[in-house]
Design a protein around this motif. Structure first.
Motif, short mmCIF file in Angstrom:
data_model
loop_
_atom_site.label_atom_id
_atom_site.label_comp_id
_atom_site.label_asym_id
_atom_site.label_seq_id
_atom_site.Cartn_x
_atom_site.Cartn_y
_atom_site.Cartn_z
N GLY A 164 62.75 5.74 66.51
CA GLY A 164 61.80 4.95 67.29
C GLY A 164 60.35 5.32 67.04
O GLY A 164 59.45 4.78 67.71
N PHE A 165 60.09 6.22 66.10
CA PHE A 165 58.73 6.62 65.76
C PHE A 165 58.59 6.71 64.24
O PHE A 165 59.55 7.04 63.54
CB PHE A 165 58.38 7.98 66.36
N VAL A 166 57.38 6.43 63.76
CA VAL A 166 57.06 6.68 62.35
C VAL A 166 56.33 8.01 62.29
O VAL A 166 55.19 8.12 62.78
CB VAL A 166 56.19 5.55 61.77
N ASN A 167 56.98 9.03 61.73
CA ASN A 167 56.33 10.32 61.61
C ASN A 167 55.44 10.35 60.36
O ASN A 167 55.40 9.37 59.59
CB ASN A 167 57.35 11.47 61.60
N VAL A 168 54.73 11.43 60.16
CA VAL A 168 53.73 11.46 59.10
C VAL A 168 54.37 11.35 57.71
O VAL A 168 53.81 10.71 56.81
CB VAL A 168 52.85 12.74 59.20
N THR A 169 55.56 11.92 57.53
CA THR A 169 56.24 11.81 56.24
C THR A 169 56.66 10.37 55.98
O THR A 169 56.50 9.85 54.86
CB THR A 169 57.47 12.74 56.20
N GLU A 170 57.22 9.72 57.00
CA GLU A 170 57.63 8.32 56.87
C GLU A 170 56.41 7.43 56.64
O GLU A 170 56.49 6.44 55.91
CB GLU A 170 58.38 7.88 58.13
N TRP A 171 55.32 7.78 57.27
CA TRP A 171 54.05 7.03 57.12
C TRP A 171 53.59 7.03 55.66
O TRP A 171 53.29 5.97 55.10
CB TRP A 171 53.02 7.67 58.03
N ILE A 172 53.57 8.19 55.03
CA ILE A 172 53.10 8.30 53.65
C ILE A 172 54.08 7.62 52.69
O ILE A 172 53.69 6.82 51.83
CB ILE A 172 52.92 9.77 53.24
N SER A 173 55.38 7.91 52.84
CA SER A 173 56.37 7.33 51.92
C SER A 173 56.43 5.82 52.09
O SER A 173 56.60 5.08 51.10
CB SER A 173 57.75 7.96 52.15
N GLY A 174 56.30 5.33 53.33
CA GLY A 174 56.31 3.89 53.55
C GLY A 174 55.10 3.20 52.95
O GLY A 174 55.22 2.15 52.31
N LEU A 175 53.92 3.79 53.14
CA LEU A 175 52.70 3.19 52.59
C LEU A 175 52.67 3.24 51.07
O LEU A 175 52.05 2.39 50.44
CB LEU A 175 51.46 3.89 53.17
N CYS A 176 53.33 4.24 50.48
CA CYS A 176 53.41 4.30 49.02
C CYS A 176 53.99 3.01 48.46
O CYS A 176 53.50 2.46 47.47
CB CYS A 176 54.27 5.49 48.59
N ILE A 177 55.06 2.53 49.09
CA ILE A 177 55.71 1.30 48.63
C ILE A 177 54.95 0.08 49.13
O ILE A 177 54.72 -0.88 48.39
CB ILE A 177 57.17 1.26 49.10
N PHE A 178 54.56 0.11 50.41
CA PHE A 178 53.89 -1.02 51.03
C PHE A 178 52.59 -1.37 50.31
O PHE A 178 52.27 -2.54 50.10
CB PHE A 178 53.59 -0.66 52.49
N LEU A 179 51.84 -0.36 49.89
CA LEU A 179 50.54 -0.59 49.26
C LEU A 179 50.57 -0.57 47.75
O LEU A 179 49.82 -1.29 47.09
CB LEU A 179 49.53 0.47 49.74
N ARG A 180 51.45 0.28 47.16
CA ARG A 180 51.39 0.47 45.72
C ARG A 180 52.73 0.43 45.02
O ARG A 180 52.80 0.75 43.83
CB ARG A 180 50.72 1.81 45.41
N GLY A 181 53.77 0.06 45.70
CA GLY A 181 55.08 0.05 45.07
C GLY A 181 55.16 -0.91 43.90
O GLY A 181 54.50 -1.94 43.87
N ASN A 182 55.98 -0.55 42.90
CA ASN A 182 56.20 -1.48 41.80
C ASN A 182 57.18 -2.56 42.24
O ASN A 182 57.66 -2.57 43.38
CB ASN A 182 56.69 -0.73 40.55
N LEU A 183 57.48 -3.48 41.37
CA LEU A 183 58.31 -4.62 41.75
C LEU A 183 59.70 -4.19 42.21
O LEU A 183 60.24 -4.73 43.18
CB LEU A 183 58.42 -5.61 40.58
N GLU A 184 60.28 -3.21 41.53
CA GLU A 184 61.61 -2.74 41.92
C GLU A 184 61.60 -2.15 43.33
O GLU A 184 62.49 -2.44 44.15
CB GLU A 184 62.10 -1.69 40.92
#
Length: 239
Positions: A85-105
């Motif tokens: 039920g929370f986005v912790n700091v690790t999930e925040w970084i890993s999620g934004l990696c894909i959300f902002l800069r992820g490749n097509l796959e």
């Protein structure tokens, strides 16, 4: 105060940088600062372990202009990997990696997870109907709008259901996106639109440094985000 002290911030940045493919160390430090700024602004208790659903949805709305409640909830679930039920700091970084800069796959896997509403590994006809009904503009018409959406679902299945089983598996979805990258967000916008103007004017202004940091970070987010045109022309580009 949630603001990470320098020693803690350095240690957290070092650990996170090792696992990040798409952000450099400086960018990760900035995103961690943003995380704690958001946490400090929105958390009711200092014991909170991360950004909750409402605060995260507010971030998606004010920063990226997202308005679809169903999609925003699913984006939150995609970030919240441990389902606490929370986005912790690790999930925040890993999620934004894909959300902002992820490749097509990476973005294909992310979008499919968002659209698979019940998490059964398929996008069903019913799920398509609900998402399209939720995302399409409602216009006055003498015709039953539900019938038009059902027709659209039929067209979508005809286009994307490669094994003809009446639902989309990840393989169906992935094949369709590889053939036509614009189908990546076929069921509603769940990625940032680079044409949006990211204004953080709704943030608190009682702390000038915090507000200035949010303005700078919002512009950085715009620079960090891969456009859909970039993905279409160079699907393997990480940044």
């Amino acid at each position: 105060m949630y603001t990470a002290n320098r020693k803690r911030l350095q240690k957290l940045t070092d650990c996170t940088s090792k696992a990040s493919k798409h952000f450099n160390r400086y960018e990760i430090e900035c995103l961690i600062k943003l995380f704690y700024t958001l946490l400090e602004e929105t958390a009711e208790k200092q014991s909170s372990i991360g950004i909750d659903r409402n605060a995260f949805r507010n971030f998606l709305h004010t920063t990226f202009g997202m308005t679809d409640d169903m999609i925003m909830d699913r984006v939150f679930r995609a970030f919240d990997k441990d389902n606490d039920g929370f986005v912790n700091v690790t999930e925040w970084i890993s999620g934004l990696c894909i959300f902002l800069r992820g490749n097509l796959e990476e973005r294909t896997k992310y979008c499919f997870e968002v659209y698979d509403l019940n998490g059964d590994g398929f996008i069903s006809r019913e799920e398509m109907f609900h998402m399209l009904k939720n995302s399409l503009l409602k216009q006055p018409s003498e015709e039953d709008p539900d019938e038009g959406i059902k027709d659209l679902v039929d067209i979508t299945l005809k286009k994307m259901d490669h094994d003809h089983d009446g639902k989309l598996s990840f393989a169906d979805y992935e094949t369709s996106v590889k053939e036509e990258a614009l189908l990546l967000e076929a069921f509603g916008p769940c990625l940032p639109d680079t044409k949006c103007t990211y204004i953080i004017s709704s943030r608190r202004k009682d702390n000038a440094n915090s507000f200035a940091q949010m303005q700078i970070l919002s512009r950085w987010i715009e620079c960090w985000t891969w456009s859909k045109e970039d993905l279409c022309s160079n699907p393997d580009s990480p940044t």
